[in-house]
Design a protein around this motif. Structure first.
Motif: not given
Length: 131
Positions: A36-39, A62-72
């Motif tokens: 998505f362009e807005d992301k 586990g670290q990758f999932w933490q990154i995904a959690r705060k990707i914004d």
């Protein structure tokens, strides 16, 4: 929880395997950032300078999932560019080499180049993204 790379590898072979991950909001964060362009990450184009590590996904998932959690943090306009860039380099350095390649592909919105069967059209066909 499965590794992101495992989910993507399986989906590239059979996209319908993503249906079992429809409720995973962290994986959804990654997929939205990838398409998505807005992301789209507000970061310089290309691969940033970072130190690759030799860890296996089993040690970094586990670290990758933490990154995904705060990707914004990578696409929010209220975050200072230097913080965003440092956070991205830190993220790349905290995951395995294949996972770092996935993060870079997401940043560039070119995940479909790593996983050709994960086009936006096919994702919409299976109902992952509406319309």
């Amino acid at each position: 929880m499965a590794y992101v790379k495992e989910i993507l590898d399986a989906a590239d072979k059979d996209i319908t395997t993503l249906k079992q991950h429809f409720g995973n909001k962290y994986f959804r964060n990654l997929m939205e950032a990838a398409y998505f362009e807005d992301k789209k990450f507000i970061l310089p184009d290309g691969v940033p300078p970072y130190k690759e590590n030799d860890l296996l996904e089993v040690h970094t998932s586990g670290q990758f999932w933490q990154i995904a959690r705060k990707i914004d943090v990578f696409y929010r306009t209220d975050v200072k560019p230097i913080f965003r860039e440092r956070a991205f380099i830190s993220a790349l350095e905290s995951v395995s080499k294949p996972e770092a390649q996935i993060l870079i592909a997401i940043k560039e919105q070119k995940l479909h180049e790593l996983y050709p069967n994960l086009s936006i059209g096919k994702l919409r066909e299976i109902g992952y993204f509406a319309g």
